[in-house]
Design a protein around this motif. Structure first.
Motif, PDB file in Angstrom:
ATOM      1  N   GLU A 182      -4.341  -5.340   1.869  1.00 17.02           N
ATOM      2  CA  GLU A 182      -3.661  -3.822   1.649  1.00 17.02           C
ATOM      3  C   GLU A 182      -4.866  -2.936   1.677  1.00 17.02           C
ATOM      4  OE1 GLU A 182      -0.599  -3.470   1.529  1.00 17.02           O
ATOM      5  OE2 GLU A 182      -0.146  -5.547   1.636  1.00 17.02           O
ATOM      6  N   LEU A 183      -6.307  -3.190   1.263  1.00 16.55           N
ATOM      7  CA  LEU A 183      -7.174  -2.122   1.413  1.00 16.55           C
ATOM      8  C   LEU A 183      -7.739  -1.942   3.010  1.00 16.55           C
ATOM      9  CD1 LEU A 183      -9.781  -3.359  -1.154  1.00 16.55           C
ATOM     10  CD2 LEU A 183      -8.865  -1.022  -1.228  1.00 16.55           C
ATOM     11  N   ALA A 184      -7.284  -3.138   3.580  1.00 21.39           N
ATOM     12  CA  ALA A 184      -7.468  -2.667   5.201  1.00 21.39           C
ATOM     13  C   ALA A 184      -6.337  -1.548   5.507  1.00 21.39           C
ATOM     14  CB  ALA A 184      -7.238  -3.949   5.792  1.00 21.39           C
ATOM     15  N   HIS A 185      -5.074  -1.575   5.124  1.00 21.70           N
ATOM     16  CA  HIS A 185      -4.289  -0.596   5.430  1.00 21.70           C
ATOM     17  C   HIS A 185      -4.689   0.847   5.112  1.00 21.70           C
ATOM     18  CE1 HIS A 185      -1.110  -3.111   6.926  1.00 21.70           C
ATOM     19  NE2 HIS A 185      -0.934  -3.651   5.855  1.00 21.70           N
ATOM     20  N   ALA A 186      -5.275   0.867   3.886  1.00 23.53           N
ATOM     21  CA  ALA A 186      -6.000   2.121   3.390  1.00 23.53           C
ATOM     22  C   ALA A 186      -7.035   2.475   4.325  1.00 23.53           C
ATOM     23  CB  ALA A 186      -6.430   2.003   1.895  1.00 23.53           C
ATOM     24  N   MET A 187      -7.996   1.671   4.622  1.00 25.21           N
ATOM     25  CA  MET A 187      -9.173   1.934   5.272  1.00 25.21           C
ATOM     26  C   MET A 187      -8.737   2.293   6.810  1.00 25.21           C
ATOM     27  SD  MET A 187     -11.689   1.812   3.220  1.00 25.21           S
ATOM     28  CE  MET A 187     -12.995   2.061   4.569  1.00 25.21           C
ATOM     29  N   LEU A 188      -7.873   1.783   7.201  1.00 21.44           N
ATOM     30  CA  LEU A 188      -7.290   2.126   8.750  1.00 21.44           C
ATOM     31  C   LEU A 188      -6.615   3.278   8.817  1.00 21.44           C
ATOM     32  CD1 LEU A 188      -6.950  -1.707   9.988  1.00 21.44           C
ATOM     33  CD2 LEU A 188      -8.950  -0.233  10.283  1.00 21.44           C
ATOM     34  N   PRO A 191       4.199  -4.880  13.080  1.00 20.80           N
ATOM     35  CA  PRO A 191       3.395  -6.000  13.169  1.00 20.80           C
ATOM     36  C   PRO A 191       2.138  -5.733  13.823  1.00 20.80           C
ATOM     37  CG  PRO A 191       5.561  -6.257  14.316  1.00 20.80           C
ATOM     38  CD  PRO A 191       5.431  -4.857  13.615  1.00 20.80           C
ATOM     39  N   LYS A 192       1.924  -4.885  14.836  1.00 23.81           N
ATOM     40  CA  LYS A 192       0.615  -4.562  15.173  1.00 23.81           C
ATOM     41  C   LYS A 192      -0.506  -4.088  13.968  1.00 23.81           C
ATOM     42  CE  LYS A 192      -2.166  -1.780  18.294  1.00 23.81           C
ATOM     43  NZ  LYS A 192      -2.064  -0.632  19.357  1.00 23.81           N
ATOM     44  N   ARG A 193       0.151  -3.336  12.934  1.00 26.03           N
ATOM     45  CA  ARG A 193      -0.832  -2.697  11.910  1.00 26.03           C
ATOM     46  C   ARG A 193      -0.851  -4.309  11.065  1.00 26.03           C
ATOM     47  NH1 ARG A 193       2.416   2.166  12.209  1.00 26.03           N
ATOM     48  NH2 ARG A 193       3.757   1.328  10.624  1.00 26.03           N
ATOM     49  N   GLU A 194      -0.032  -4.908  10.831  1.00 27.76           N
ATOM     50  CA  GLU A 194      -0.198  -6.074  10.002  1.00 27.76           C
ATOM     51  C   GLU A 194      -1.389  -6.963  10.578  1.00 27.76           C
ATOM     52  OE1 GLU A 194       1.091  -6.420   6.981  1.00 27.76           O
ATOM     53  OE2 GLU A 194       1.877  -4.665   7.285  1.00 27.76           O
ATOM     54  N   ARG A 195      -1.503  -7.162  11.943  1.00 26.77           N
ATOM     55  CA  ARG A 195      -2.425  -7.951  12.419  1.00 26.77           C
ATOM     56  C   ARG A 195      -3.959  -7.253  12.330  1.00 26.77           C
ATOM     57  NH1 ARG A 195       1.464  -8.386  16.062  1.00 26.77           N
ATOM     58  NH2 ARG A 195       0.461  -6.916  17.715  1.00 26.77           N
ATOM     59  N   GLN A 196      -3.770  -5.984  12.496  1.00 28.07           N
ATOM     60  CA  GLN A 196      -5.189  -5.313  12.242  1.00 28.07           C
ATOM     61  C   GLN A 196      -5.540  -5.509  10.830  1.00 28.07           C
ATOM     62  OE1 GLN A 196      -3.862  -1.211  13.351  1.00 28.07           O
ATOM     63  NE2 GLN A 196      -4.604  -1.483  15.214  1.00 28.07           N
ATOM     64  N   ALA A 197      -4.658  -5.379   9.844  1.00 23.45           N
ATOM     65  CA  ALA A 197      -4.974  -5.580   8.574  1.00 23.45           C
ATOM     66  C   ALA A 197      -5.594  -7.010   8.148  1.00 23.45           C
ATOM     67  CB  ALA A 197      -3.804  -5.051   7.561  1.00 23.45           C
ATOM     68  N   ASP A 198      -4.972  -7.744   8.707  1.00 25.10           N
ATOM     69  CA  ASP A 198      -5.347  -9.365   8.532  1.00 25.10           C
ATOM     70  C   ASP A 198      -6.872  -9.473   9.260  1.00 25.10           C
ATOM     71  OD1 ASP A 198      -3.253 -10.327   7.231  1.00 25.10           O
ATOM     72  OD2 ASP A 198      -2.186 -11.293   8.715  1.00 25.10           O
ATOM     73  N   TRP A 233       0.761  -1.147  -0.123  1.00 26.33           N
ATOM     74  CA  TRP A 233       0.163   0.022  -0.167  1.00 26.33           C
ATOM     75  C   TRP A 233       1.043   1.256  -0.053  1.00 26.33           C
ATOM     76  CZ3 TRP A 233      -3.823   2.865  -1.039  1.00 26.33           C
ATOM     77  CH2 TRP A 233      -4.049   4.196   0.091  1.00 26.33           C
ATOM     78  N   TYR A 234       0.696   2.005  -0.951  1.00 27.81           N
ATOM     79  CA  TYR A 234       1.480   3.394  -0.919  1.00 27.81           C
ATOM     80  C   TYR A 234       0.108   4.569  -0.741  1.00 27.81           C
ATOM     81  CZ  TYR A 234       4.967   0.669  -3.208  1.00 27.81           C
ATOM     82  OH  TYR A 234       5.953  -0.045  -3.686  1.00 27.81           O
ATOM     83  N   PRO A 235       0.116   4.893   0.579  1.00 28.75           N
ATOM     84  CA  PRO A 235      -0.739   6.043   0.744  1.00 28.75           C
ATOM     85  C   PRO A 235      -1.066   7.297   0.177  1.00 28.75           C
ATOM     86  CG  PRO A 235       0.675   5.561   2.747  1.00 28.75           C
ATOM     87  CD  PRO A 235       1.106   4.641   1.450  1.00 28.75           C
ATOM     88  N   HIS A 236       0.193   7.814  -0.030  1.00 32.98           N
ATOM     89  CA  HIS A 236       0.603   9.100  -0.740  1.00 32.98           C
ATOM     90  C   HIS A 236       0.074   9.185  -2.216  1.00 32.98           C
ATOM     91  CE1 HIS A 236       2.176  10.787   2.816  1.00 32.98           C
ATOM     92  NE2 HIS A 236       3.006  10.077   3.123  1.00 32.98           N
ATOM     93  N   GLU A 237       0.227   7.847  -2.937  1.00 33.14           N
ATOM     94  CA  GLU A 237       0.032   7.729  -4.273  1.00 33.14           C
ATOM     95  C   GLU A 237      -1.531   7.175  -4.320  1.00 33.14           C
ATOM     96  OE1 GLU A 237       3.038   5.813  -6.658  1.00 33.14           O
ATOM     97  OE2 GLU A 237       4.191   6.448  -5.058  1.00 33.14           O
ATOM     98  N   ARG A 238      -2.104   6.655  -2.998  1.00 29.12           N
ATOM     99  CA  ARG A 238      -3.441   6.006  -3.293  1.00 29.12           C
ATOM    100  C   ARG A 238      -3.540   4.931  -4.253  1.00 29.12           C
ATOM    101  NH1 ARG A 238      -7.085   7.114  -0.159  1.00 29.12           N
ATOM    102  NH2 ARG A 238      -8.940   6.397  -1.439  1.00 29.12           N
ATOM    103  N   LYS A 239      -2.265   3.974  -3.874  1.00 23.93           N
ATOM    104  CA  LYS A 239      -2.186   2.904  -5.042  1.00 23.93           C
ATOM    105  C   LYS A 239      -1.645   1.748  -4.414  1.00 23.93           C
ATOM    106  CE  LYS A 239       1.867   2.785  -7.589  1.00 23.93           C
ATOM    107  NZ  LYS A 239       2.788   3.105  -8.475  1.00 23.93           N
ATOM    108  N   ILE A 240      -2.123   0.421  -4.668  1.00 28.41           N
ATOM    109  CA  ILE A 240      -1.720  -0.639  -4.319  1.00 28.41           C
ATOM    110  C   ILE A 240      -1.049  -1.410  -5.348  1.00 28.41           C
ATOM    111  CG2 ILE A 240      -2.629  -3.044  -3.597  1.00 28.41           C
ATOM    112  CD1 ILE A 240      -4.957  -1.413  -2.018  1.00 28.41           C
TER     113      ILE A 240
END
Length: 140
Positions: free
Chosen positions: A56-62, A70-77, A31-38
């Motif tokens: 990867e969409l989870a990273h965007a939505m969160l 690791p914590k963000r990866e678990r949240q995304a899963d 996920w590239y947040p500044h480009e809004r691209k996966i």
């Protein structure tokens, strides 16, 4: 019930999904947040690509920044698993086959997200998992 579609979600959010030939430093998606691209690695199995895109969409939505944590990866899963795997569909897959590998095929998800969903649903419906196996045995 129609399954949640990560490709439609990406379009709704105006997030570009690009397939790339390089391995993304060992990751299957990024996920590239500044480009809004996966970016997704080219040539993945459908269920793997679907699972990685949802993650990867989870990273965007969160609102996660780029990078591994690791914590963000678990949240995304967890976010991805809850959208891709409906509890009732998981129960149907369990009744139809004793093989978790087949459940992944039926639900179009990776074993990792299946494991996450089972852990989540086990906590929410304590004991219900065993009832499914008892019903399967009774049907045989």
């Amino acid at each position: 019930m129609a399954r949640w579609d990560p490709y439609q979600q990406a379009r709704r959010l105006k997030i570009e999904v690009e397939h790339v030939d390089d391995e993304l430093d060992g990751d299957l998606g990024r996920w590239y947040p500044h480009e809004r691209k996966i970016e997704l690695t080219t040539g993945l199995l459908h269920r793997t690509e679907r699972s990685v895109l949802a993650h990867e969409l989870a990273h965007a939505m969160l609102g996660h920044p780029a990078g591994d944590d690791p914590k963000r990866e678990r949240q995304a899963d967890r976010w991805a698993a809850l959208r891709l795997i409906d509890h009732d569909e998981l129960l149907e897959a369990e009744v139809a086959s004793p093989d978790p590998g087949q459940w992944c095929v039926d639900l179009e998800v990776t074993p990792r997200l299946l494991h996450v969903a089972m852990h989540i649903y086990k906590g929410r419906h304590h004991g219900h998992h065993l009832q499914v196996h008892d019903r399967r045995r009774a049907a045989l």
